[in-house]
Design a protein around this motif. Structure first.
Motif, PDB file in Angstrom:
ATOM      1  N   THR A   1      44.251  32.327  45.452  1.00 34.12           N
ATOM      2  CA  THR A   1      45.751  33.744  45.664  1.00 34.12           C
ATOM      3  C   THR A   1      44.628  33.893  43.998  1.00 34.12           C
ATOM      4  O   THR A   1      44.735  35.286  43.589  1.00 34.12           O
ATOM      5  CB  THR A   1      46.419  33.372  45.625  1.00 34.12           C
ATOM      6  OG1 THR A   1      46.995  32.630  46.504  1.00 34.12           O
ATOM      7  CG2 THR A   1      47.113  34.293  45.286  1.00 34.12           C
TER       8      THR A   1
ATOM      9  N   GLU B 180      42.940  53.405  49.696  1.00 35.12           N
ATOM     10  CA  GLU B 180      41.298  53.845  49.102  1.00 35.12           C
ATOM     11  C   GLU B 180      40.605  55.047  48.375  1.00 35.12           C
ATOM     12  O   GLU B 180      40.371  56.043  47.788  1.00 35.12           O
ATOM     13  CB  GLU B 180      40.396  53.883  49.933  1.00 35.12           C
ATOM     14  CG  GLU B 180      40.392  53.124  51.007  1.00 35.12           C
ATOM     15  CD  GLU B 180      41.152  51.971  52.186  1.00 35.12           C
ATOM     16  OE1 GLU B 180      41.891  52.688  51.205  1.00 35.12           O
ATOM     17  OE2 GLU B 180      41.399  50.941  52.514  1.00 35.12           O
TER      18      GLU B 180
ATOM     19  N   LYS C  55      36.915  32.991  52.704  1.00 35.80           N
ATOM     20  CA  LYS C  55      37.627  32.288  52.730  1.00 35.80           C
ATOM     21  C   LYS C  55      38.272  31.175  51.809  1.00 35.80           C
ATOM     22  O   LYS C  55      38.869  30.807  52.094  1.00 35.80           O
ATOM     23  CB  LYS C  55      37.207  31.783  54.569  1.00 35.80           C
ATOM     24  CG  LYS C  55      37.294  33.156  55.614  1.00 35.80           C
ATOM     25  CD  LYS C  55      38.196  34.040  54.953  1.00 35.80           C
ATOM     26  CE  LYS C  55      38.089  35.028  56.396  1.00 35.80           C
ATOM     27  NZ  LYS C  55      39.241  36.543  55.801  1.00 35.80           N
TER      28      LYS C  55
ATOM     29  N   ARG D  22      41.819  35.804  44.422  1.00 34.87           N
ATOM     30  CA  ARG D  22      41.616  37.055  44.916  1.00 34.87           C
ATOM     31  C   ARG D  22      42.099  38.163  44.118  1.00 34.87           C
ATOM     32  O   ARG D  22      42.548  39.615  44.109  1.00 34.87           O
ATOM     33  CB  ARG D  22      43.010  36.777  46.731  1.00 34.87           C
ATOM     34  CG  ARG D  22      41.396  36.757  47.474  1.00 34.87           C
ATOM     35  CD  ARG D  22      42.380  36.897  48.709  1.00 34.87           C
ATOM     36  NE  ARG D  22      42.093  35.830  49.226  1.00 34.87           N
ATOM     37  CZ  ARG D  22      40.543  37.238  50.359  1.00 34.87           C
ATOM     38  NH1 ARG D  22      41.099  38.450  50.052  1.00 34.87           N
ATOM     39  NH2 ARG D  22      39.379  36.307  51.272  1.00 34.87           N
TER      40      ARG D  22
ATOM     41  N   GLY E 195      41.656  41.503  42.925  1.00 36.71           N
ATOM     42  CA  GLY E 195      42.472  43.298  42.666  1.00 36.71           C
ATOM     43  C   GLY E 195      42.577  43.573  41.753  1.00 36.71           C
ATOM     44  O   GLY E 195      42.164  45.171  41.088  1.00 36.71           O
TER      45      GLY E 195
ATOM     46  N   LEU F   7      46.638  41.717  44.602  1.00 38.29           N
ATOM     47  CA  LEU F   7      45.385  41.159  45.111  1.00 38.29           C
ATOM     48  C   LEU F   7      44.431  42.049  46.001  1.00 38.29           C
ATOM     49  O   LEU F   7      44.922  43.436  46.777  1.00 38.29           O
ATOM     50  CB  LEU F   7      46.289  40.189  46.844  1.00 38.29           C
ATOM     51  CG  LEU F   7      47.155  39.006  46.366  1.00 38.29           C
ATOM     52  CD1 LEU F   7      47.610  38.488  47.033  1.00 38.29           C
ATOM     53  CD2 LEU F   7      46.312  38.106  44.873  1.00 38.29           C
ATOM     54  N   SER F   8      43.389  41.796  46.510  1.00 41.53           N
ATOM     55  CA  SER F   8      42.266  42.293  46.718  1.00 41.53           C
ATOM     56  C   SER F   8      42.299  41.672  48.544  1.00 41.53           C
ATOM     57  O   SER F   8      42.583  40.959  48.269  1.00 41.53           O
ATOM     58  CB  SER F   8      40.990  41.940  46.224  1.00 41.53           C
ATOM     59  OG  SER F   8      39.856  42.402  47.018  1.00 41.53           O
ATOM     60  N   ASP F   9      42.176  43.152  48.786  1.00 42.11           N
ATOM     61  CA  ASP F   9      42.170  43.483  50.033  1.00 42.11           C
ATOM     62  C   ASP F   9      40.481  43.551  51.047  1.00 42.11           C
ATOM     63  O   ASP F   9      40.483  43.717  52.107  1.00 42.11           O
ATOM     64  CB  ASP F   9      43.243  44.190  50.855  1.00 42.11           C
ATOM     65  CG  ASP F   9      42.773  46.221  50.524  1.00 42.11           C
ATOM     66  OD1 ASP F   9      41.749  45.775  49.295  1.00 42.11           O
ATOM     67  OD2 ASP F   9      43.061  46.685  50.392  1.00 42.11           O
ATOM     68  N   ASN F  10      39.775  43.030  50.278  1.00 40.79           N
ATOM     69  CA  ASN F  10      38.444  42.904  50.976  1.00 40.79           C
ATOM     70  C   ASN F  10      37.825  42.451  51.256  1.00 40.79           C
ATOM     71  O   ASN F  10      38.003  41.295  51.823  1.00 40.79           O
ATOM     72  CB  ASN F  10      37.343  42.829  49.833  1.00 40.79           C
ATOM     73  CG  ASN F  10      35.789  43.455  49.753  1.00 40.79           C
ATOM     74  OD1 ASN F  10      35.572  42.908  51.308  1.00 40.79           O
ATOM     75  ND2 ASN F  10      35.148  43.052  49.219  1.00 40.79           N
ATOM     76  N   MET F  11      37.575  42.335  52.860  1.00 40.04           N
ATOM     77  CA  MET F  11      37.848  41.258  54.235  1.00 40.04           C
ATOM     78  C   MET F  11      36.496  40.893  53.998  1.00 40.04           C
ATOM     79  O   MET F  11      36.197  39.415  54.566  1.00 40.04           O
ATOM     80  CB  MET F  11      37.673  42.870  55.672  1.00 40.04           C
ATOM     81  CG  MET F  11      38.906  43.262  55.531  1.00 40.04           C
ATOM     82  SD  MET F  11      40.580  41.989  55.581  1.00 40.04           S
ATOM     83  CE  MET F  11      40.265  40.990  57.233  1.00 40.04           C
TER      84      MET F  11
ATOM     85  N   THR G  99      34.288  51.048  51.113  1.00 36.83           N
ATOM     86  CA  THR G  99      35.583  49.929  51.562  1.00 36.83           C
ATOM     87  C   THR G  99      35.319  50.008  53.152  1.00 36.83           C
ATOM     88  O   THR G  99      34.680  50.670  53.564  1.00 36.83           O
ATOM     89  CB  THR G  99      36.664  51.743  51.411  1.00 36.83           C
ATOM     90  OG1 THR G  99      36.781  53.366  51.759  1.00 36.83           O
ATOM     91  CG2 THR G  99      36.738  51.642  49.700  1.00 36.83           C
ATOM     92  N   ARG G 100      37.607  49.765  53.352  1.00 34.97           N
ATOM     93  CA  ARG G 100      37.035  49.972  55.026  1.00 34.97           C
ATOM     94  C   ARG G 100      37.295  51.580  55.876  1.00 34.97           C
ATOM     95  O   ARG G 100      37.252  51.429  56.740  1.00 34.97           O
ATOM     96  CB  ARG G 100      39.160  49.418  55.525  1.00 34.97           C
ATOM     97  CG  ARG G 100      39.836  50.426  54.421  1.00 34.97           C
ATOM     98  CD  ARG G 100      41.076  49.030  55.018  1.00 34.97           C
ATOM     99  NE  ARG G 100      42.023  49.595  54.394  1.00 34.97           N
ATOM    100  CZ  ARG G 100      43.502  50.099  54.782  1.00 34.97           C
ATOM    101  NH1 ARG G 100      43.464  48.561  55.562  1.00 34.97           N
ATOM    102  NH2 ARG G 100      44.038  50.320  54.429  1.00 34.97           N
TER     103      ARG G 100
END
Length: 282
Positions: free
Chosen positions: A207, A83, A203, A210, A214, A195-199, A34-35
């Motif tokens: 949607t 998280e 790109k 994602r 998500g 939606l997934s926020d996985n950076m 995770t972040r």
């Protein structure tokens, strides 16, 4: 020379070590995936500044740090709320106790959905892919998807390729959003997914992709995506995405989550043991 006292180790000591090792391992895996890993590096840098303040006796900085500890703990909980929720959900999905002690060992295993459902879903997905009709199909596993079904329109209909094609047809009332399947039925359509926020995701993903990732991050569902731009079929599960799968791969993945293969294998093992016992009896 002092006498060395023997260590009085008990069974509970070994259990405590195993529990602590498991918790530390899970925390490290969670931080890595995770972040929190990025924020942890910032936290370590902050600790180095505080250590430097202690060494050089910077009383003003130490006073501010001392007064900010309680607020900092609350801030960490707020920052890591998504998280932490995901980590607890994943821990609940592991079914650790259920794997150790089976409470329903006498319950006969059953498949999640029929072979007909697999064939209808595969057929519909690749027919939509040929004409580049975008689609998002979520297949429920052990975790109920009730909260996501409520965001859409209840259908509760038997699965057929014609129905799936009609739902995702352009300019129809139900084409926008996701379809949720449970067993051999479509329970709802036009459902909204997180939606997934996985950076680290590409790109290029839109949607739909994602959203597929998500929902797979917060549940144990299996999701199929048909790209509206390329017509390619992808699948998502466990926070991972497999892109551009063909019919054979999709069908194989559906058979894997169907549960029928595992059931048949258990039956064959039981049949083999029963045959051996009969031979031994003779």
């Amino acid at each position: 020379m002092t006498d060395l006292k023997p260590l009085n180790l008990k069974l509970t000591d070994f259990v405590e070590v195993l529990i602590l090792a498991f918790l530390i391992y899970e925390i490290l895996v969670w931080i890595k995936n995770t972040r929190a890993w990025i924020l942890l590096k910032g936290f370590i840098l902050l600790m180095l500044f505080i250590l430097m303040a202690l060494i050089f006796r910077m009383d003003t900085i130490l006073f501010i740090v001392g007064k900010s500890v309680n607020a900092g703990i609350i801030a960490l909980v707020v920052i890591f709320q998504p998280e932490l929720r995901k980590a607890l959900e994943q821990l609940g999905q592991k079914n650790v106790i259920a794997n150790i002690v089976s409470f329903d060992s006498n319950k006969e295993p059953s498949e999640r959905f029929s072979d007909r459902t697999i064939n209808e879903v595969v057929k519909a997905c690749f027919e939509m892919g040929k004409v580049k009709t975008g689609a998002l199909i979520v297949i429920a596993m052990d975790i109920p998807l009730t909260e996501y079904e409520r965001t859409g329109i209840v259908i509760d209909s038997a699965i057929s390729s014609q129905l799936i094609l009609n739902i995702f047809e352009h300019n129809t009332p139900l084409h926008d959003g996701a379809v949720i399947m449970c067993g051999d039925r479509i329970t709802a359509a036009t459902c909204y997914l997180p939606l997934s926020d996985n950076m680290e995701l590409s790109k290029e993903l839109g949607t739909r992709h994602r959203a597929a990732i998500g929902i797979s991050e917060v549940t144990d569902s299996f999701t199929i995506v048909v790209s509206e731009e390329t017509g390619a079929v992808s699948v998502a599960q466990g926070g991972r995405l497999w892109r551009n799968v063909d019919q054979d791969v999709l069908k194989k993945r559906l058979v894997e989550i169907q549960g029928k293969e595992a059931e048949s294998r258990r039956f064959r093992l039981w049949k083999g043991r029963h045959r051996d016992e009969r031979k031994a009896g003779q």
